[in-house]
Design a protein around this motif. Structure first.
Motif, PDB file in Angstrom:
ATOM      1  N   VAL A   1      35.294  -6.249  -1.224  1.00 23.20           N
ATOM      2  CA  VAL A   1      34.415  -5.220  -0.668  1.00 23.20           C
ATOM      3  C   VAL A   1      34.222  -5.436   0.832  1.00 23.20           C
ATOM      4  N   SER A   2      34.079  -6.680   1.244  1.00 24.21           N
ATOM      5  CA  SER A   2      33.889  -6.971   2.662  1.00 24.21           C
ATOM      6  C   SER A   2      35.108  -6.565   3.482  1.00 24.21           C
TER       7      SER A   2
ATOM      8  N   LEU B   1      35.533  -2.580   3.592  1.00 22.03           N
ATOM      9  CA  LEU B   1      34.554  -1.907   4.454  1.00 22.03           C
ATOM     10  C   LEU B   1      34.798  -2.231   5.922  1.00 22.03           C
ATOM     11  N   GLU B   2      35.181  -3.453   6.222  1.00 25.29           N
ATOM     12  CA  GLU B   2      35.517  -3.785   7.609  1.00 25.29           C
ATOM     13  C   GLU B   2      36.738  -3.011   8.075  1.00 25.29           C
TER      14      GLU B   2
ATOM     15  N   THR C   1      35.727   0.633   8.749  1.00 28.25           N
ATOM     16  CA  THR C   1      34.982   0.742  10.014  1.00 28.25           C
ATOM     17  C   THR C   1      35.918   0.641  11.216  1.00 28.25           C
TER      18      THR C   1
ATOM     19  N   VAL D   1      34.120   7.723   3.274  1.00 27.62           N
ATOM     20  CA  VAL D   1      33.026   6.917   2.727  1.00 27.62           C
ATOM     21  C   VAL D   1      32.782   7.264   1.265  1.00 27.62           C
TER      22      VAL D   1
ATOM     23  N   LEU E   1      35.783   6.023  -0.943  1.00 26.42           N
ATOM     24  CA  LEU E   1      35.741   4.581  -1.164  1.00 26.42           C
ATOM     25  C   LEU E   1      34.606   4.202  -2.105  1.00 26.42           C
TER      26      LEU E   1
ATOM     27  N   MET F   1      26.683   5.236  -0.659  1.00 23.90           N
ATOM     28  CA  MET F   1      27.928   5.832  -0.178  1.00 23.90           C
ATOM     29  C   MET F   1      28.224   7.187  -0.813  1.00 23.90           C
TER      30      MET F   1
ATOM     31  N   ALA G   1      30.717   4.765   8.210  1.00 25.00           N
ATOM     32  CA  ALA G   1      31.258   3.486   7.750  1.00 25.00           C
ATOM     33  C   ALA G   1      30.530   2.309   8.373  1.00 25.00           C
TER      34      ALA G   1
ATOM     35  N   VAL H   1      27.253   1.775   6.473  1.00 23.14           N
ATOM     36  CA  VAL H   1      27.533   1.226   5.142  1.00 23.14           C
ATOM     37  C   VAL H   1      27.866  -0.253   5.244  1.00 23.14           C
ATOM     38  N   LEU H   2      28.612  -0.637   6.271  1.00 22.27           N
ATOM     39  CA  LEU H   2      28.948  -2.051   6.443  1.00 22.27           C
ATOM     40  C   LEU H   2      27.705  -2.888   6.713  1.00 22.27           C
TER      41      LEU H   2
ATOM     42  N   TRP I   1      25.880  -3.334   3.501  1.00 21.06           N
ATOM     43  CA  TRP I   1      26.570  -4.309   2.639  1.00 21.06           C
ATOM     44  C   TRP I   1      26.310  -5.736   3.092  1.00 21.06           C
TER      45      TRP I   1
END
Length: 524
Positions: A224-225, A228-229, A232, A333, A336, A369, A380, A383-384, A387
């Protein structure tokens, strides 16, 4: 054209059939028994003379003709490898050209391909060149300069040729130095020598992000990390993927599967037969990539991010059905978020139960999201940040040791039927009278037990709409008093419930039985 098989039937010789209708055995071949020791014919029923054995015309050796056995060593294999499909023939016609460009395809696509008759020695159909292509526009090959296995993509639609410029742009030295860049690496691109509208793009061979599946909670957190990175970073460079589904999120699994894998039979090694043995990704670096930029948008910073399109493969995005311009960044977004929901958190969208038992922390992120209005939906970068706050609240030591367990699908009750499901649906819709009906059913069951035990008589039950004095419309005494029968059974009003109906049925059955007995006595 249908293949018809005509069977040849031998005429029945009645001298070969004994008295019981059994066919007599023929003498064995000389390799088994000599003719003198041949077993006698079936003597038939006891007390009967054995029948004479049928004499067959002998061959040159004086014995009956032997049955011809199948010769497996000298004949060809009965299994024929599948022929090349029309999409595979396109690759076969370009085998020599790709070889000149420095990429060698598998032997199946060679112009001089001869199918392996017996495969690899274990099965007729298990040869590597018997494996057909699944995706018509991608194929694996070997880069001749260093022997690296690569993926070659054939792009036939000129509208999707922009993915070459996008991937090449993100493969520059300046962007590859950023660890948040998760766009698939770009190796090479060239035009086709047969058709001017066809282009080829060369990329590394990747696997789906959950193949092999996640084993620990920390694996999901890392996935997930990274995703999302990467999203972004993609939006910061003014690129919207516009089709970020689960099929377009891949993984570089060379560290998990050092032996490599077959491009089509991904559960086997390159020989197409040996099963792979993936390693645990806990202590191995795994990197995830975005692929499939055929529907992407590059929007300049000074332009408003609004487009009108049909979207990608995900047909669950709300703004695609409104017929108005929408923001492609917000669509990424939402798409995902659907990937997290369907592939990690929720096993079945219609049943609404978690897929794993240890990923409840994804619920808040997924709801954040998947806001239906794209104007209210976060970008994004927001959202990051959300998270990161959720991840910081997790116990690092616990998620590194916690194993993912699949939650079993809830089973339907055995006694459930369509009628009971409809009744429960009606009760859910009218929630005001649910408690009253439930209490009424309990009271009815309680009265039935008392009547069965013979402790007390059934007391008349008053409807919820009746007043303490009888209520409006209760002019008859049947609504407030009980009726007593000759056999000592008392029952309430017809609206008393299911138990009253059973009591009435039993009383009527007894009355019918008494009438029949009385009629029988009169007739006798």
């Amino acid at each position: 054209m249908s293949l018809a098989i005509r069977t040849v039937l031998r005429p029945v010789v009645w001298s070969d059939v004994d008295s019981r209708g059994h066919t007599l055995r023929r003498p064995r071949s000389p390799s088994c028994d000599p003719p003198s020791s041949a077993p006698p014919a079936n003597p038939g029923a006891p007390g009967q003379q054995p029948q004479q054995q049928q004499q067959y015309p002998p061959d040159a050796t004086g014995y009956p003709p032997r049955k011809k056995l199948k010769q497996y060593g000298s004949t060809s294999a009965l299994y024929y490898p599948p022929a090349l499909s029309p999409s595979e023939k396109l690759w076969r016609d370009r085998y020599t050209y790709l070889l000149q460009r420095g990429y060698q395809l598998r032997p199946r696509y060679s112009p001089n391909w001869t199918p392996t008759a017996f495969g690899n020695g274990r099965h007729h159909h298990s040869g590597e060149d018997h494996i057909m292509q699944i995706l018509p526009q991608v194929l694996d090959g070997i880069r001749r300069e260093d022997g690296l296995v690569v993926c070659i993509k054939m792009i036939q639609d000129t509208r999707k040729a922009k993915q070459i410029q996008i991937t090449e742009y993100f493969s520059t030295r300046r962007l590859t130095a950023d660890s948040r860049n998760h766009v698939v690496p770009f190796y090479d691109a060239f035009m086709d020598n047969f058709s001017p509208h066809i282009q080829f793009m060369v990329m590394p061979v990747l696997r789906r992000f959950d193949d092999p599946e996640f084993r620990l909670v920390v694996d999901v957190v890392d996935f997930v990390s990274q995703v999302l990175e990467g999203l972004t970073f993609l939006h910061e460079n003014n690129v919207a993927h516009h089709n970020l589904t689960a099929e377009h999120i891949m993984m570089d699994a060379k560290t998990l599967i050092p032996t490599g894998w077959h491009f089509v039979s991904h559960f086997c090694e390159p020989d197409g037969m040996t099963r792979i043995a993936p390693l645990d990704r806990r202590h191995l670096p795994v990197r995830y990539y975005f692929v499939g930029f055929g529907n992407c948008y590059h929007i300049p910073p000074d332009q408003k991010p609004l487009v009108m399109d049909i979207g990608g493969s995900d047909d669950d995005v709300p703004e695609l059905f409104k017929g108005r311009p929408y923001d492609p960044y917000k669509l990424d977004v939402y798409t995902l978020g659907n990937v997290f929901l369907r592939e990690l958190y929720q096993a079945c969208p219609s049943l609404r139960f978690p897929k794993y038992t240890s990923l409840d922390f994804l619920d808040e992120l997924i709801k954040y999201m998947r806001i239906p209005e794209f104007e209210k939906r976060p970008g994004a970068d927001k959202v990051l940040r959300r998270w990161y706050r959720i991840r910081d609240m997790l116990n690092e030591e616990e998620i590194e040791e916690k194993v993912l367990c699949r939650r079993e699908r809830p089973r339907e009750r055995k006694g459930s039927s369509r009628h009971s499901q409809g009744r429960e649906r009606d009760e859910r819709r009218s929630g005001d009278g649910r408690d009253g009906r439930r209490e009424e059913r309990r009271e009815g069951h309680r009265d039935e037990r008392r009547e069965r035990d013979g402790d007390v008589r059934r007391e008349p039950r008053r409807d919820a709409t009746d007043s303490p004095t009888g209520g409006a419309g209760s002019g008859s005494a049947s609504s407030s008093t009980s009726t007593s029968t000759s056999d000592g059974t008392s029952w309430g009003s017809p609206g008393g419930g299911r138990s009253n109906k059973r009591d009435i049925t039993s009383i009527l059955n007894r009355v019918r039985l008494n009438s029949i007995l009385s009629l029988w006595v009169v007739l006798c």
